[in-house]
Design an enzyme around this catalytic site. Sequence first.
Site, PDB file in Angstrom:
ATOM      1  CG  PHE A 167      -1.781   0.932   1.911  1.00 48.16           C
ATOM      2  CD1 PHE A 167      -3.225   0.900   0.436  1.00 48.16           C
ATOM      3  CD2 PHE A 167      -1.805   1.991   1.905  1.00 48.16           C
ATOM      4  CE1 PHE A 167      -4.185   1.778   0.394  1.00 48.16           C
ATOM      5  CE2 PHE A 167      -3.023   3.157   2.032  1.00 48.16           C
ATOM      6  CZ  PHE A 167      -4.276   3.012   1.771  1.00 48.16           C
ATOM      7  CG  ASP A 171      -0.691  -1.847   7.161  1.00 41.20           C
ATOM      8  OD1 ASP A 171      -1.825  -2.446   7.363  1.00 41.20           O
ATOM      9  OD2 ASP A 171      -0.755  -0.869   6.477  1.00 41.20           O
ATOM     10  CE1 TYR A 221      -9.590   3.730   6.037  1.00 40.86           C
ATOM     11  CE2 TYR A 221      -8.172   4.589   8.507  1.00 40.86           C
ATOM     12  CZ  TYR A 221      -8.324   4.683   7.006  1.00 40.86           C
ATOM     13  OH  TYR A 221      -7.100   4.647   6.114  1.00 40.86           O
ATOM     14  CE  LYS A 222      -8.437   0.570   4.053  1.00 40.25           C
ATOM     15  NZ  LYS A 222      -6.915   0.445   4.805  1.00 40.25           N
ATOM     16  NE  ARG A 260     -10.184  -1.709  -3.649  1.00 41.61           N
ATOM     17  CZ  ARG A 260      -9.773  -1.377  -1.841  1.00 41.61           C
ATOM     18  NH1 ARG A 260      -8.526  -1.555  -1.277  1.00 41.61           N
ATOM     19  NH2 ARG A 260      -9.950  -0.261  -2.145  1.00 41.61           N
TER      20      ARG A 260
HETATM   21  C1  LIG Z   1      -5.983   1.728   4.194  1.00 39.87           C
HETATM   22  C2  LIG Z   1      -3.988   1.508   4.652  1.00 39.87           C
HETATM   23  C3  LIG Z   1      -3.885   1.630   5.575  1.00 39.87           C
HETATM   24  C4  LIG Z   1      -4.502   3.429   5.309  1.00 39.87           C
HETATM   25  O1  LIG Z   1      -3.849   4.523   6.463  1.00 39.87           O
HETATM   26  P1  LIG Z   1      -4.116   6.156   7.599  1.00 39.87           P
HETATM   27  O2  LIG Z   1      -2.376   6.172   7.522  1.00 39.87           O
HETATM   28  O3  LIG Z   1      -5.224   5.130   8.047  1.00 39.87           O
HETATM   29  O4  LIG Z   1      -4.419   6.106   5.909  1.00 39.87           O
HETATM   30  C5  LIG Z   1      -2.561   2.002   5.579  1.00 39.87           C
HETATM   31  N1  LIG Z   1      -1.784   0.559   4.834  1.00 39.87           N
HETATM   32  C6  LIG Z   1      -2.972  -0.471   4.406  1.00 39.87           C
HETATM   33  C7  LIG Z   1      -2.673  -1.134   3.942  1.00 39.87           C
HETATM   34  C8  LIG Z   1      -4.149   0.265   4.110  1.00 39.87           C
HETATM   35  O5  LIG Z   1      -4.742  -0.673   3.305  1.00 39.87           O
END
Ligand SMILES: *Cc1c(COP(=O)(O)O)cnc(C)c1O
Length: 410
Positions: free
Chosen positions: A125, A196, A221-222, A370
């Site tokens: 990501f 992560d 939040y996911k 997706r």
């Molecule tokens: C959604 C997501 C993030 C989000 O990071 P924020 O700091 O909350 O914006 C980070 N890493 C991964 C792999 C994600 O899927």
Amino acid sequence: MTSREDCLALDAHDPLAAFRTRFALPEGVVYLDGNSLGARPKVAAARAQSVIGEEWGNGLIRSWNDADWIGLPAKVGDKLGQLIGAAPGEVVACDSTSVNLFKLLSAAFVLRPGRRVLLTDRDNFPTDNYVAEGVAAFFDGKVEIRVLPAEEILAAIDQDVAVVSLTQVNYRTGRIYDMAKISAAATAMGALSLWDLSHSAGAIPVDLTGAGADLAVGCGYKYLNGGPGAPAYVFVPKRHHQAICQPISGWMGHAAPFEFSGDFRPAPGIGRMLSGTPPVIALALLECGLDIIIEAGMDALRVKSMALSDLFISLITQQCDGHGLELISPQDANLRGSQVSYSYENGFGAMQALIARGVIGDFRQPNVMRFGFAPLYVTHIDLWDAVQALRAVLVGAEWKKFPMRAGVVT
Ligand SMILES: *Cc1c(COP(=O)(O)O)cnc(C)c1O
């Protein structure tokens, strides 16, 4: 062939069916984007009302003690820990995933002095690798980032590596890394593993302890349904508590914040990963999301999630064949998180057209459509309806109505 009636029958026999009523979902919407922003637990509104109206309004500053606001990062962290195979006292909820990555990546180089390599995946990501670049810049030449394709990571773990930083479930394809295997390889080489879990927690059963993982972060939040911008979390197992230190050593990570002493003395446990004052309202909402997942149970959620994603793939094959959609997620549900992605030349416009029809998924560069399946509230008939809508979009070339735009959240 799977029929509409088959989908209705699957819903009738779904042991998790009742959980859908716990979520506020608008009429006429099929929501396949819980992998990006989870739906709202109905109870979250009442909880917000009570925290804002009662605890803040009437309790005022007394609520730090009386409503145990101060204990929320640890309390919510322990609930998270139940979903990711961590023991009590090994997870705290705080800050954003990006900030927590900065803390842990920096900490990893302090835990492994003399080693300079941060090993990561080319398809990680973006924020994970952006933060890695930031850490390297701060360590001013002492950190080298090694970025490789997923299939080359395992063989690249050598004695120069301080930390292997990976996202367990790839955000674009949904492919799952073998966490136990890579963590073991890191340990064997004296390196640390950092996972992560943003697309794992609440989507697949995770066992950090069983895998021997060293560090982890993830977002709230996911799949955890904590609300927009919900707090993220940090996992550090007890074996590292003594030695770990992180650069944002704020007063909430102090052993005794209200001593107001002149020097920083880190809290003895996971509390040292905290920095500033916790976002009380947001933590309370995240707790609402976690309670529902704990009640449903990750094993039951995984069974339904795999069934949903398999059903979606077979319906697409059945209804949309010949239109140029290409599956980029693993065929085998065991290797897939709770999402399915297709590459499609006109993916941006097609997703916009689909959203206009009330089926909400999302689009990722360069051409990925997706679809996320949050098993708490997605039904089998939702998927039937979604694929019918997608078929109509493709047959009618409705994507033409939505030219590519820059600068919008997709
Ligand atoms: C959604 C997501 C993030 C989000 O990071 P924020 O700091 O909350 O914006 C980070 N890493 C991964 C792999 C994600 O899927």
